[in-house]
Design a protein around this motif. Structure first.
Motif, short mmCIF file in Angstrom:
data_model
loop_
_atom_site.label_atom_id
_atom_site.label_comp_id
_atom_site.label_asym_id
_atom_site.label_seq_id
_atom_site.Cartn_x
_atom_site.Cartn_y
_atom_site.Cartn_z
N ASP A 57 31.99 -22.36 58.37
CA ASP A 57 31.66 -23.01 59.63
C ASP A 57 31.76 -24.53 59.54
OD1 ASP A 57 30.72 -23.43 62.18
OD2 ASP A 57 28.62 -23.03 61.68
N PRO A 58 32.87 -25.14 60.03
CA PRO A 58 33.00 -26.60 60.02
C PRO A 58 31.88 -27.27 60.83
CG PRO A 58 35.09 -25.54 60.57
CD PRO A 58 34.04 -24.49 60.62
N ASP A 255 37.50 -20.98 60.63
CA ASP A 255 38.09 -22.05 61.44
C ASP A 255 38.45 -23.20 60.49
OD1 ASP A 255 38.98 -23.52 63.53
OD2 ASP A 255 37.03 -23.77 64.52
N GLU A 256 39.49 -23.95 60.83
CA GLU A 256 40.02 -25.01 59.96
C GLU A 256 40.40 -24.42 58.60
OE1 GLU A 256 40.73 -27.51 61.51
OE2 GLU A 256 39.32 -27.55 63.18
N LEU A 257 41.28 -23.46 58.63
CA LEU A 257 41.69 -22.72 57.42
C LEU A 257 42.18 -23.64 56.31
CD1 LEU A 257 42.32 -19.92 56.12
CD2 LEU A 257 44.57 -20.04 57.21
N ASP A 258 42.84 -24.74 56.68
CA ASP A 258 43.41 -25.63 55.69
C ASP A 258 42.37 -26.51 55.01
OD1 ASP A 258 43.69 -26.62 58.58
OD2 ASP A 258 43.69 -28.50 57.47
N ALA A 259 41.14 -26.60 55.57
CA ALA A 259 40.13 -27.49 55.00
C ALA A 259 39.54 -26.92 53.71
CB ALA A 259 39.02 -27.73 56.01
N LEU A 260 39.58 -25.61 53.56
CA LEU A 260 38.98 -24.96 52.40
C LEU A 260 40.03 -24.73 51.33
CD1 LEU A 260 36.76 -22.34 54.23
CD2 LEU A 260 36.11 -24.59 53.37
N GLY A 261 39.57 -24.33 50.17
CA GLY A 261 40.50 -23.94 49.12
C GLY A 261 41.14 -22.61 49.46
N ARG A 262 42.06 -22.22 48.65
CA ARG A 262 42.79 -20.97 48.86
C ARG A 262 41.86 -19.77 48.69
NH1 ARG A 262 48.60 -19.86 47.54
NH2 ARG A 262 48.83 -17.64 47.11
#
Length: 387
Positions: A57-58, A255-262
């Motif tokens: 959750d961003p 949400d914001e899939l690219d903000a987290l690691g793989r």
């Protein structure tokens, strides 16, 4: 007409059928386009029906709206954080490698992934011996990883595949492996400082209720990236070990899939979660950033989402995310009459006309049109109604 039950969920004002839910959802759009609004509305409907959720959750925006009594929070910077117990996730010999892979996901880059594999072996081997020899708690294990000398680490990894990394002459290689492992140890030390009863994600998936929240704000991303992606992977993989059930619903919101690691198992799990009642809902702003995290698997992750909400997106030199959205909408076959006329001059002037029907395929929506959409305006493509 459409018959809607009390438990119907909606995406962008359109009802999402029960069959569509397990085909997963992707919302793509720039800041302010309505991506997060749509995903939170979908979440609200599912929570009202009693579905369970695992949410990255961003800014904690969704948790602030929907958190209920009995929900679990995982964020070591939040005083309400549950004490995640690393070793409580170990139930069988194969789990050492599973947990190591979750906490140290590959990057999709061969040169880096080789070293990540070595670090996975070391973490799994150390964990296995620590548990087998009953050397203490999860906190003791994390402290040992962080403070042990090379001799102590060598003893901890004895008789495991990682023991070869401590052989004479391999000092430089070992230093690189430990450097690769160091950020993960730092992340684990954050959560090991939490007090309270031990919490297991796998046990929660099997018998818990409500939602599991993983909130984070911008200045926490660097510290939490590896933990949140690892926790999400553990929850997804445990769902795949449950008894198949189409009545069950466990949503995985990122949400914001690219903000987290793989998230290590995301791509493969999407194809298998359906029969276990697992539903993935992802959102992102820029495809290039997602591709930077997931490599070539990024395209597959998006294609595995049968329900697509495509909102205003940016266009880089090659078309960027707007071009991707145009391609996801697809093309249409157009039939046109091609008319040609000719005239010859001489003693007599003659005119002729010929007509030929030609078929061609063109984009339904141009990338340039995607870039000009208004906020809360876009295209929705459902798995059951792709038109």
């Amino acid at each position: 007409s459409v018959s809607l039950g009390l438990g119907t969920r909606w995406i962008a004002g359109v009802p999402l059928s029960r069959q569509d839910e397990t085909m997963h959802v992707a919302a793509i759009g720039a800041t302010g386009s309505g991506k997060s609004t749509a995903l939170q509305a979908l979440m609200a409907d599912a929570i009202r029906r009693g579905d369970r959720h695992v949410v990255a959750d961003p800014d904690g925006a969704a948790m602030a709206k929907f958190q209920a009594e009995g929900d679990v929070i995982l964020n070591p910077f939040d005083p309400r954080c549950a004490r995640w117990d690393l070793l409580s996730e170990i139930e069988r010999p194969s789990d050492y490698a599973f947990i190591a892979h979750s906490l140290l996901p590959h990057l999709g880059k061969s040169d880096h992934d080789q070293w990540i594999s070595y670090a996975q072996h070391l973490l799994a081997g150390a964990m296995e011996n620590f548990v087998t020899l009953r050397l203490g708690s999860s906190n003791d294990f994390v402290d040992m990883l962080a403070t042990a000398t090379l001799i102590e680490l060598k003893q901890l990894c004895a008789r495991t595949p990682a023991a070869r990394y401590f052989e004479e002459g391999g000092e430089r290689m070992l230093a690189s492996i430990l450097g690769t492992l160091a950020p993960t140890i730092g992340h684990l030390r954050l959560i090991s400082a939490i007090k309270g009863a031990p919490f297991s994600i796998r046990q929660w998936v099997r018998g818990g209720s409500g939602s599991l929240w993983m909130p984070y704000v911008g200045n926490q991303v660097a510290a939490l990236r590896g933990l949140i992606s690892g926790w999400m992977n553990i929850a997804i993989m445990e769902t795949l070990s449950l008894k198949p059930s189409f009545e069950r619903r466990i949503w995985f919101h990122v949400d914001e899939l690219d903000a987290l690691g793989r998230i290590e198992g995301l791509k493969d799990a999407q194809a298998r979660l359906r029969k276990f009642g697992g539903c993935v809902a992802i959102g992102f702003q820029a495809f290039a950033q997602v591709k930077q995290v997931y490599g070539e698997a990024a395209q597959t992750i998006i294609e595995n989402c049968g329900n697509l909400l495509l909102l205003r997106a940016g266009a880089s030199e090659d078309g960027g995310t707007a071009k991707l959205a145009s391609e996801l909408i697809g093309g249409r076959e157009i039939e046109r009459d091609d008319i040609s006329r000719s005239r010859t001059r001489g003693r007599f002037t003659t005119r002729s006309m010929s007509m030929q029907t030609k078929r061609s395929v063109e984009d339904v929506t141009l990338a340039s049109e995607i870039t000009q959409l208004r906020n809360l305006e876009g295209f929705l493509k459902l798995a059951s109604h792709p038109e």
